[in-house]
Design a protein around this motif. Sequence first.
Motif, PDB file in Angstrom:
ATOM      1  N   ASN A 288       0.821  -1.214   0.000  1.00 51.79           N
ATOM      2  CA  ASN A 288       0.000   0.000   0.000  1.00 51.79           C
ATOM      3  C   ASN A 288       0.858   1.269   0.000  1.00 51.79           C
ATOM      4  O   ASN A 288       0.357   2.357   0.274  1.00 51.79           O
ATOM      5  CB  ASN A 288      -0.983   0.007   1.169  1.00 51.79           C
ATOM      6  CG  ASN A 288      -0.285   0.001   2.513  1.00 51.79           C
ATOM      7  OD1 ASN A 288       0.865   0.432   2.646  1.00 51.79           O
ATOM      8  ND2 ASN A 288      -0.968  -0.482   3.531  1.00 51.79           N
ATOM      9  N   LEU A 289       2.146   1.119  -0.307  1.00 51.76           N
ATOM     10  CA  LEU A 289       3.067   2.251  -0.270  1.00 51.76           C
ATOM     11  C   LEU A 289       4.226   1.978  -1.226  1.00 51.76           C
ATOM     12  O   LEU A 289       4.734   0.852  -1.266  1.00 51.76           O
ATOM     13  CB  LEU A 289       3.604   2.425   1.154  1.00 51.76           C
ATOM     14  CG  LEU A 289       4.562   3.574   1.437  1.00 51.76           C
ATOM     15  CD1 LEU A 289       3.853   4.926   1.309  1.00 51.76           C
ATOM     16  CD2 LEU A 289       5.155   3.430   2.843  1.00 51.76           C
TER      17      LEU A 289
ATOM     18  N   HIS B 117       8.288   0.867   7.614  1.00 53.66           N
ATOM     19  CA  HIS B 117       7.372   0.863   6.462  1.00 53.66           C
ATOM     20  C   HIS B 117       7.670  -0.268   5.480  1.00 53.66           C
ATOM     21  O   HIS B 117       7.093  -0.295   4.392  1.00 53.66           O
ATOM     22  CB  HIS B 117       7.456   2.206   5.727  1.00 53.66           C
ATOM     23  CG  HIS B 117       7.064   3.364   6.567  1.00 53.66           C
ATOM     24  ND1 HIS B 117       5.756   3.732   6.794  1.00 53.66           N
ATOM     25  CD2 HIS B 117       7.820   4.246   7.269  1.00 53.66           C
ATOM     26  CE1 HIS B 117       5.722   4.790   7.590  1.00 53.66           C
ATOM     27  NE2 HIS B 117       6.960   5.118   7.895  1.00 53.66           N
TER      28      HIS B 117
ATOM     29  N   GLN C 148       4.765  -3.355   4.076  1.00 59.31           N
ATOM     30  CA  GLN C 148       3.719  -3.135   3.074  1.00 59.31           C
ATOM     31  C   GLN C 148       4.160  -2.166   1.979  1.00 59.31           C
ATOM     32  O   GLN C 148       3.334  -1.489   1.380  1.00 59.31           O
ATOM     33  CB  GLN C 148       2.443  -2.636   3.753  1.00 59.31           C
ATOM     34  CG  GLN C 148       1.877  -3.674   4.710  1.00 59.31           C
ATOM     35  CD  GLN C 148       0.604  -3.227   5.379  1.00 59.31           C
ATOM     36  OE1 GLN C 148       0.435  -2.058   5.713  1.00 59.31           O
ATOM     37  NE2 GLN C 148      -0.312  -4.154   5.571  1.00 59.31           N
ATOM     38  N   SER C 149       5.459  -2.128   1.708  1.00 58.33           N
ATOM     39  CA  SER C 149       5.950  -1.166   0.711  1.00 58.33           C
ATOM     40  C   SER C 149       6.825  -1.811  -0.343  1.00 58.33           C
ATOM     41  O   SER C 149       7.278  -2.942  -0.199  1.00 58.33           O
ATOM     42  CB  SER C 149       6.736  -0.047   1.402  1.00 58.33           C
ATOM     43  OG  SER C 149       7.947  -0.557   1.927  1.00 58.33           O
TER      44      SER C 149
ATOM     45  N   VAL D 282      -2.130   0.971  -5.563  1.00 58.03           N
ATOM     46  CA  VAL D 282      -1.564   1.988  -4.675  1.00 58.03           C
ATOM     47  C   VAL D 282      -1.991   3.359  -5.181  1.00 58.03           C
ATOM     48  O   VAL D 282      -1.711   3.713  -6.325  1.00 58.03           O
ATOM     49  CB  VAL D 282      -0.017   1.889  -4.625  1.00 58.03           C
ATOM     50  CG1 VAL D 282       0.576   3.017  -3.800  1.00 58.03           C
ATOM     51  CG2 VAL D 282       0.411   0.540  -4.070  1.00 58.03           C
TER      52      VAL D 282
ATOM     53  N   ASP E 280      -1.305   9.323  -3.644  1.00 58.90           N
ATOM     54  CA  ASP E 280      -0.798   9.936  -2.409  1.00 58.90           C
ATOM     55  C   ASP E 280       0.013   8.964  -1.547  1.00 58.90           C
ATOM     56  O   ASP E 280       0.575   9.349  -0.524  1.00 58.90           O
ATOM     57  CB  ASP E 280      -1.928  10.563  -1.591  1.00 58.90           C
ATOM     58  CG  ASP E 280      -2.928   9.552  -1.049  1.00 58.90           C
ATOM     59  OD1 ASP E 280      -2.929   8.384  -1.491  1.00 58.90           O
ATOM     60  OD2 ASP E 280      -3.720   9.944  -0.175  1.00 58.90           O
ATOM     61  N   ARG E 281       0.113   7.708  -1.986  1.00 59.34           N
ATOM     62  CA  ARG E 281       0.928   6.712  -1.278  1.00 59.34           C
ATOM     63  C   ARG E 281       2.220   6.407  -2.041  1.00 59.34           C
ATOM     64  O   ARG E 281       2.883   5.415  -1.777  1.00 59.34           O
ATOM     65  CB  ARG E 281       0.129   5.425  -1.045  1.00 59.34           C
ATOM     66  CG  ARG E 281      -1.122   5.610  -0.201  1.00 59.34           C
ATOM     67  CD  ARG E 281      -0.836   5.857   1.249  1.00 59.34           C
ATOM     68  NE  ARG E 281      -0.250   4.660   1.857  1.00 59.34           N
ATOM     69  CZ  ARG E 281       0.383   4.648   3.010  1.00 59.34           C
ATOM     70  NH1 ARG E 281       0.517   5.757   3.706  1.00 59.34           N
ATOM     71  NH2 ARG E 281       0.894   3.531   3.487  1.00 59.34           N
TER      72      ARG E 281
ATOM     73  N   VAL F  50       5.715   8.061  -2.294  1.00 56.29           N
ATOM     74  CA  VAL F  50       6.426   9.056  -1.496  1.00 56.29           C
ATOM     75  C   VAL F  50       7.936   8.920  -1.653  1.00 56.29           C
ATOM     76  O   VAL F  50       8.448   7.892  -2.081  1.00 56.29           O
ATOM     77  CB  VAL F  50       6.048   8.946   0.003  1.00 56.29           C
ATOM     78  CG1 VAL F  50       4.558   9.155   0.217  1.00 56.29           C
ATOM     79  CG2 VAL F  50       6.498   7.602   0.584  1.00 56.29           C
TER      80      VAL F  50
ATOM     81  N   LEU G  45       9.057  10.161   4.938  1.00 52.41           N
ATOM     82  CA  LEU G  45       8.781   9.186   5.988  1.00 52.41           C
ATOM     83  C   LEU G  45       9.815   9.200   7.105  1.00 52.41           C
ATOM     84  O   LEU G  45       9.598   8.608   8.151  1.00 52.41           O
ATOM     85  CB  LEU G  45       8.747   7.767   5.388  1.00 52.41           C
ATOM     86  CG  LEU G  45       7.688   7.515   4.330  1.00 52.41           C
ATOM     87  CD1 LEU G  45       7.893   6.127   3.731  1.00 52.41           C
ATOM     88  CD2 LEU G  45       6.287   7.657   4.905  1.00 52.41           C
TER      89      LEU G  45
ATOM     90  N   ARG H  77       4.723  13.362  -8.303  1.00 53.23           N
ATOM     91  CA  ARG H  77       3.295  13.041  -8.183  1.00 53.23           C
ATOM     92  C   ARG H  77       2.455  13.860  -9.162  1.00 53.23           C
ATOM     93  O   ARG H  77       1.482  13.345  -9.728  1.00 53.23           O
ATOM     94  CB  ARG H  77       2.817  13.242  -6.741  1.00 53.23           C
ATOM     95  CG  ARG H  77       3.275  12.119  -5.802  1.00 53.23           C
ATOM     96  CD  ARG H  77       2.669  12.266  -4.417  1.00 53.23           C
ATOM     97  NE  ARG H  77       3.214  13.412  -3.723  1.00 53.23           N
ATOM     98  CZ  ARG H  77       4.293  13.377  -2.942  1.00 53.23           C
ATOM     99  NH1 ARG H  77       4.941  12.249  -2.745  1.00 53.23           N
ATOM    100  NH2 ARG H  77       4.718  14.466  -2.344  1.00 53.23           N
TER     101      ARG H  77
END
Length: 157
Positions: A7-8, A77, A80-81, A113, A116-117, A119, A124, A139
Amino acid sequence: MEEREINLIVVHCSDSAWGSAEVIDRWHREFGWSGIGYNYVLTNGCKVNRNDYDPKYAGITEIGRPVSDVPAHVRGHNDQSIGICVIGVRHFTKTQFVQLNKLLMILMGDHDVPLDRVVGHYELDQGKTCPNFDMDMVRDELGNLMVLAQMLTPQPN
């Protein structure tokens, strides 16, 4: 094996003027780590030193740690990245950004994804500057590409 929930997507830079997935894997092992922490590496044309530029090698997407395995690129992180490393310090090629956008579009679609996820490491981890380029610009460009892709996708009648 159960598939990881992604999700990232985190973008990094190598903070080196040259490199490859193979070189980063060696560097990370020299630190005592289990191997390359990134899932993907985007080359800048300099594979073994800053003076060996080869345009055929600029902007190549190399595979690092398999996406099915938890990467090791940003504390807290990783589970899930996906981690992407762009070779360079402060100067990056247009080809690298084109390839970064392509890779991000594919990964966003494959793993659902949202924009906005996507990055930069610095977003972070306070005190980091990596990837040393403006992720808002990345982005914005991705958002424009998403709109264009939607406009070009045939709509059902």
